[in-house]
Motif scaffolding. Structure first.
Motif, short mmCIF file in Angstrom:
data_model
loop_
_atom_site.label_atom_id
_atom_site.label_comp_id
_atom_site.label_asym_id
_atom_site.label_seq_id
_atom_site.Cartn_x
_atom_site.Cartn_y
_atom_site.Cartn_z
N LEU A 124 0.76 -1.25 0.16
CA LEU A 124 0.05 0.13 -0.03
C LEU A 124 1.04 1.21 0.03
O LEU A 124 1.81 1.34 0.56
CB LEU A 124 -0.98 0.05 1.31
CG LEU A 124 -1.87 -1.09 1.30
CD1 LEU A 124 -2.51 -1.26 2.95
CD2 LEU A 124 -2.93 -0.98 0.33
N ASP A 125 0.50 2.25 -0.86
CA ASP A 125 1.32 3.47 -0.80
C ASP A 125 1.23 4.25 0.52
O ASP A 125 2.35 4.72 0.98
CB ASP A 125 0.73 4.29 -1.83
CG ASP A 125 0.99 4.14 -3.33
OD1 ASP A 125 1.92 3.26 -3.67
OD2 ASP A 125 0.15 4.84 -4.12
N ASP A 126 0.34 4.20 1.19
CA ASP A 126 0.22 4.57 2.70
C ASP A 126 1.43 4.05 3.50
O ASP A 126 1.86 4.69 4.33
CB ASP A 126 -0.98 4.47 3.14
CG ASP A 126 -2.13 5.01 2.84
OD1 ASP A 126 -1.93 6.16 1.99
OD2 ASP A 126 -3.40 4.91 3.02
N GLU A 127 1.62 2.79 3.43
CA GLU A 127 2.84 2.19 4.22
C GLU A 127 3.99 2.58 3.69
O GLU A 127 4.83 3.05 4.76
CB GLU A 127 2.84 0.70 4.01
CG GLU A 127 1.96 -0.29 4.25
CD GLU A 127 2.02 -1.98 4.04
OE1 GLU A 127 2.84 -2.38 4.54
OE2 GLU A 127 1.25 -2.14 3.17
N VAL A 128 4.21 2.97 2.51
CA VAL A 128 5.66 3.51 2.11
C VAL A 128 5.76 5.15 2.48
O VAL A 128 6.71 5.39 3.00
CB VAL A 128 5.53 3.45 0.47
CG1 VAL A 128 6.92 4.19 0.10
CG2 VAL A 128 5.60 1.86 -0.05
N ARG A 129 4.88 5.79 2.29
CA ARG A 129 4.56 7.14 2.72
C ARG A 129 5.01 7.23 4.45
O ARG A 129 5.84 8.20 4.68
CB ARG A 129 3.17 7.78 2.46
CG ARG A 129 3.24 9.40 2.44
CD ARG A 129 1.99 9.88 2.04
NE ARG A 129 2.11 11.05 2.05
CZ ARG A 129 1.86 12.24 3.21
NH1 ARG A 129 1.76 11.59 4.19
NH2 ARG A 129 1.90 13.42 2.82
N ALA A 130 4.24 6.49 5.12
CA ALA A 130 4.35 6.31 6.57
C ALA A 130 5.94 6.04 6.90
O ALA A 130 6.30 6.90 7.68
CB ALA A 130 3.21 5.48 7.35
N TYR A 133 11.36 8.17 8.34
CA TYR A 133 12.93 8.17 8.22
C TYR A 133 13.15 9.77 7.98
O TYR A 133 14.24 10.18 8.51
CB TYR A 133 13.27 7.66 7.01
CG TYR A 133 13.44 6.24 7.04
CD1 TYR A 133 14.59 5.61 7.62
CD2 TYR A 133 12.71 5.06 6.54
CE1 TYR A 133 14.89 4.34 7.82
CE2 TYR A 133 12.95 3.67 6.84
CZ TYR A 133 13.92 3.50 7.15
OH TYR A 133 14.28 2.04 7.45
N ILE A 134 12.18 10.70 7.20
CA ILE A 134 12.32 12.08 7.26
C ILE A 134 12.86 12.71 8.72
O ILE A 134 13.46 13.20 8.97
CB ILE A 134 11.58 12.48 6.46
CG1 ILE A 134 11.52 12.11 5.01
CG2 ILE A 134 11.50 14.04 6.62
CD1 ILE A 134 10.46 12.76 4.34
N GLU A 135 11.80 12.16 9.62
CA GLU A 135 11.76 12.73 11.15
C GLU A 135 13.17 12.31 11.66
O GLU A 135 13.86 13.33 12.49
CB GLU A 135 10.59 12.09 11.82
CG GLU A 135 10.37 12.98 13.32
CD GLU A 135 9.02 12.45 13.97
OE1 GLU A 135 9.13 12.07 15.19
OE2 GLU A 135 8.19 12.07 13.26
N ALA A 136 13.51 10.96 11.53
CA ALA A 136 14.91 10.71 12.11
C ALA A 136 15.92 11.09 11.75
O ALA A 136 16.91 11.66 12.46
CB ALA A 136 15.07 9.06 12.13
N LEU A 137 15.87 11.60 10.28
CA LEU A 137 16.95 12.37 9.56
C LEU A 137 17.39 13.66 10.16
O LEU A 137 18.32 14.19 10.21
CB LEU A 137 17.01 12.14 8.23
CG LEU A 137 17.35 10.83 7.46
CD1 LEU A 137 16.78 10.79 6.06
CD2 LEU A 137 18.70 10.35 7.62
N SER A 138 16.08 14.39 10.24
CA SER A 138 15.92 15.83 10.68
C SER A 138 16.55 15.81 12.14
O SER A 138 17.28 16.92 12.38
CB SER A 138 14.56 16.22 10.78
OG SER A 138 14.05 16.33 9.49
N ALA A 139 16.16 14.87 12.96
CA ALA A 139 16.66 14.89 14.27
C ALA A 139 18.17 14.67 14.25
O ALA A 139 18.98 15.43 14.98
CB ALA A 139 16.08 13.71 14.92
N ARG A 140 18.48 13.87 13.10
CA ARG A 140 20.08 13.60 13.38
C ARG A 140 20.93 14.80 12.70
O ARG A 140 22.04 14.99 13.10
CB ARG A 140 20.38 12.36 12.49
CG ARG A 140 21.72 11.95 12.16
CD ARG A 140 22.21 11.08 13.08
NE ARG A 140 23.54 10.61 12.98
CZ ARG A 140 24.08 9.54 13.07
NH1 ARG A 140 23.34 8.49 13.17
NH2 ARG A 140 25.36 9.30 12.99
N ILE A 141 20.28 15.55 11.72
CA ILE A 141 20.75 16.82 11.31
C ILE A 141 21.01 17.67 12.35
O ILE A 141 22.05 18.46 12.28
CB ILE A 141 19.92 17.24 10.05
CG1 ILE A 141 20.27 16.47 8.88
CG2 ILE A 141 20.27 18.71 9.92
CD1 ILE A 141 19.20 16.66 7.66
#
Length: 76
Positions: free
Chosen positions: A14-20, A25-33
């Motif tokens: 499901l596209d929703d799974e990929v998007r979620a 990952y974006i949230e984790a990367l932002s925190a790491r940045i």
């Protein structure tokens, strides 16, 4: 990241799974940045306080704890 790529390649998913998962990952990367930018700022402050010749007797206060983080003994 492998999970994200395998989901993306799976046409039955499901596209929703990929998007979620991508948003997580974006949230984790932002925190790491943010953490890396703070470390960069601290190292820049250290460089600014060094005169290039004299050794220091003790660690500057704003660096307390960063040695353990850099060595991987403590997380941000």
């Amino acid at each position: 990241m492998r999970t994200l790529l395998s989901l993306w390649r799976d046409r039955s998913r499901l596209d929703d799974e990929v998007r979620a998962l991508a948003l997580m990952y974006i949230e984790a990367l932002s925190a790491r940045i943010i953490a890396l930018q703070a470390m960069r700022e601290t190292v820049m402050q250290l460089a600014d306080t060094c005169d290039g010749g004299a050794s220091r007797e003790r660690e500057p206060e704003h660096l307390t704890g960063w040695r353990e983080i850099a060595a991987g003994h403590r997380k941000l």
